[in-house]
Write a protein that holds these residues in place. Structure first.
Motif, PDB file in Angstrom:
ATOM      1  N   ALA A  34       1.033  -1.342   0.205  1.00  0.00           N
ATOM      2  CA  ALA A  34       0.103   0.067  -0.396  1.00  0.00           C
ATOM      3  C   ALA A  34       0.938   1.395  -0.353  1.00  0.00           C
ATOM      4  O   ALA A  34       0.814   2.415  -0.581  1.00  0.00           O
ATOM      5  N   ALA A  35       1.896   0.761   0.966  1.00  0.00           N
ATOM      6  CA  ALA A  35       3.008   2.635   0.764  1.00  0.00           C
ATOM      7  C   ALA A  35       3.476   2.864  -0.416  1.00  0.00           C
ATOM      8  O   ALA A  35       3.539   3.779  -1.253  1.00  0.00           O
ATOM      9  N   ALA A  57       2.104   1.817  -3.781  1.00  0.00           N
ATOM     10  CA  ALA A  57       1.283   2.527  -4.527  1.00  0.00           C
ATOM     11  C   ALA A  57       0.905   3.380  -4.316  1.00  0.00           C
ATOM     12  O   ALA A  57       0.483   4.331  -4.787  1.00  0.00           O
ATOM     13  N   ALA A  58       0.965   3.707  -2.892  1.00  0.00           N
ATOM     14  CA  ALA A  58       0.926   5.208  -2.976  1.00  0.00           C
ATOM     15  C   ALA A  58       1.159   6.276  -3.182  1.00  0.00           C
ATOM     16  O   ALA A  58       1.209   7.169  -3.831  1.00  0.00           O
ATOM     17  N   TYR A  59       2.767   6.477  -3.282  1.00  0.00           N
ATOM     18  CA  TYR A  59       4.287   6.434  -3.408  1.00  0.00           C
ATOM     19  C   TYR A  59       4.202   6.765  -4.907  1.00  0.00           C
ATOM     20  O   TYR A  59       4.239   7.989  -5.686  1.00  0.00           O
ATOM     21  N   SER A  60       4.492   5.688  -5.799  1.00  0.00           N
ATOM     22  CA  SER A  60       4.438   5.224  -7.176  1.00  0.00           C
ATOM     23  C   SER A  60       3.340   6.227  -8.220  1.00  0.00           C
ATOM     24  O   SER A  60       3.564   6.469  -9.064  1.00  0.00           O
ATOM     25  N   ARG A  61       2.107   5.597  -7.213  1.00  0.00           N
ATOM     26  CA  ARG A  61       1.016   5.564  -7.841  1.00  0.00           C
ATOM     27  C   ARG A  61       0.984   7.912  -8.317  1.00  0.00           C
ATOM     28  O   ARG A  61       0.856   8.510  -9.117  1.00  0.00           O
ATOM     29  N   SER A  62       1.424   8.429  -6.701  1.00  0.00           N
ATOM     30  CA  SER A  62       1.803   9.802  -6.700  1.00  0.00           C
ATOM     31  C   SER A  62       2.409  10.263  -8.076  1.00  0.00           C
ATOM     32  O   SER A  62       2.519  10.714  -8.664  1.00  0.00           O
ATOM     33  N   LEU A  96      -5.662  -2.534  -4.684  1.00  0.00           N
ATOM     34  CA  LEU A  96      -4.308  -2.058  -4.333  1.00  0.00           C
ATOM     35  C   LEU A  96      -3.897  -1.907  -6.380  1.00  0.00           C
ATOM     36  O   LEU A  96      -3.795  -1.244  -6.996  1.00  0.00           O
ATOM     37  N   TRP A 101      -6.267   0.085  -8.234  1.00  0.00           N
ATOM     38  CA  TRP A 101      -6.519   1.606  -8.196  1.00  0.00           C
ATOM     39  C   TRP A 101      -4.925   2.209  -8.572  1.00  0.00           C
ATOM     40  O   TRP A 101      -5.056   3.876  -8.697  1.00  0.00           O
ATOM     41  N   TRP A 102      -3.860   1.984  -8.558  1.00  0.00           N
ATOM     42  CA  TRP A 102      -2.650   1.537  -8.998  1.00  0.00           C
ATOM     43  C   TRP A 102      -2.673   2.220 -10.441  1.00  0.00           C
ATOM     44  O   TRP A 102      -1.878   2.677 -10.811  1.00  0.00           O
TER      45      TRP A 102
END
Length: 317
Positions: A27-28, A30-35, A138, A141-142
């Motif tokens: 999750a961490a 995914a959040a970083y890479s998607r951003s 995830l 979403w990503w």
């Protein structure tokens, strides 16, 4: 929480904690890479790129891609999840107690075979569904900002087709059911883990072969009359089968008339009595056909293996 369920939790809490740790780490990431993907898209560099299979080049002539390698790694993890769950969670679920003989102590305390099995299996199944479902969500979403784009990831690529959606959950339950049954049948946990690796790995690979050959979801045939331009490929998944058709429906390889267009193509088609051109492909909407077909197949196998385990409990325990 008490009784057999409490004991099941005590035995499986390490596996549950490991699954939660993996989920948090993914999750961490995914959040970083998607951003970062969204920042790249907002920068305007990809504005001139259209959807479809053709590559898009930047002002310097280089082909443009988003950084989607970590996303592909998540897809690979989701594809491997039924193997990992089956080997490291399913095989020891009943097999460890049988190998050590500790199940006799539990059953001697007034716990029935059904309670001993159901408490362990229910906890493992709920945990596996939660883990696989969240990992699949995830991925989706990503994937969304780069979905079906020349600079991103198309729906038919293995990491997307087999690493997302409800089939990930069904595959994980299949892996758990296969490992549990083999743990019950084998005398040693290590042997059960080996057989589980073989069985679940073979099923995962077999499904990929069925995807490539379009055995479970048939492709569509797209035609164009005469030398008219063929329908655009867009985000379709081509089978690689394309060519020419006669009036009576006979098909021939494109090599019969290897001309892209113009008078040469027209004359060749008239000479061989071809009236149209064709190609075979699966449209993007078939993503869900693949998903639900795999889900039904893997879910059905999971149910059958679970029923077999229940029926064998009295003989093996």
């Amino acid at each position: 929480m008490r009784g057999s369920l409490w004991l099941a939790w005590r035995q499986q809490r390490t596996a549950v904690a490991a699954g939660a740790a993996v989920l948090l780490a993914v999750a961490a990431l995914a959040a970083y890479s998607r951003s970062g993907m969204l920042d790249d898209l907002r920068g305007g560099l990809f504005d001139r790129c259209e959807s479809g299979p053709l590559y898009c080049t930047g002002p310097d002539g280089r082909i443009l891609f988003l950084d989607i390698d970590p996303l592909r790694y998540l897809g690979a993890l989701n594809i491997a999840l039924p193997v990992l769950i089956g080997v490291f969670w399913g095989a020891p679920l009943l097999g460890r107690d049988r190998e050590l003989g500790t199940h006799r102590t539990v059953l001697a305390q007034g716990v029935s075979r059904a309670q001993w099995f159901s408490s362990r299996y229910a906890l493992a199944a709920v945990s596996a569904v939660a883990l696989s479902g969240l990992l699949a969500r995830l991925f989706t979403w990503w994937w969304q900002p780069a979905q079906d784009r020349s600079y991103g990831l198309f729906w038919y690529e293995t990491s997307a087709l087999s690493g997302s959606g409800p089939r990930v959950v069904a595959a994980t339950l299949f892996g758990l059911a296969a490992g549990t049954l083999l743990g019950l049948l084998c005398r040693r946990v290590l042997a059960a883990m080996g057989w589980t690796l073989l069985v679940t790995g073979a099923v995962v690979l077999a499904l990929e072969v069925l995807h490539k050959t379009r055995t479970l979801v048939a492709p569509h045939t797209y035609t164009s009359a005469g030398i008219a331009p063929k329908p655009e490929m867009g985000d379709k998944w081509s089978t690689g089968h394309y060519g020419l058709i006669t009036a009576d429906g006979r098909r021939a390889s494109v090599e019969t008339c290897p001309f892209p267009s113009g008078g040469e193509l027209r004359r060749c088609m008239e000479q061989h009595h071809f009236v149209a051109r064709f190609y075979e492909a699966n449209p993007a909407g078939d993503y869900w056909s693949f998903q639900w077909t795999d889900t039904a197949l893997l879910g059905g196998l999971a149910l059958l293996l679970t029923l077999a385990t229940v029926l064998l409990l009295r003989r093996r325990v």
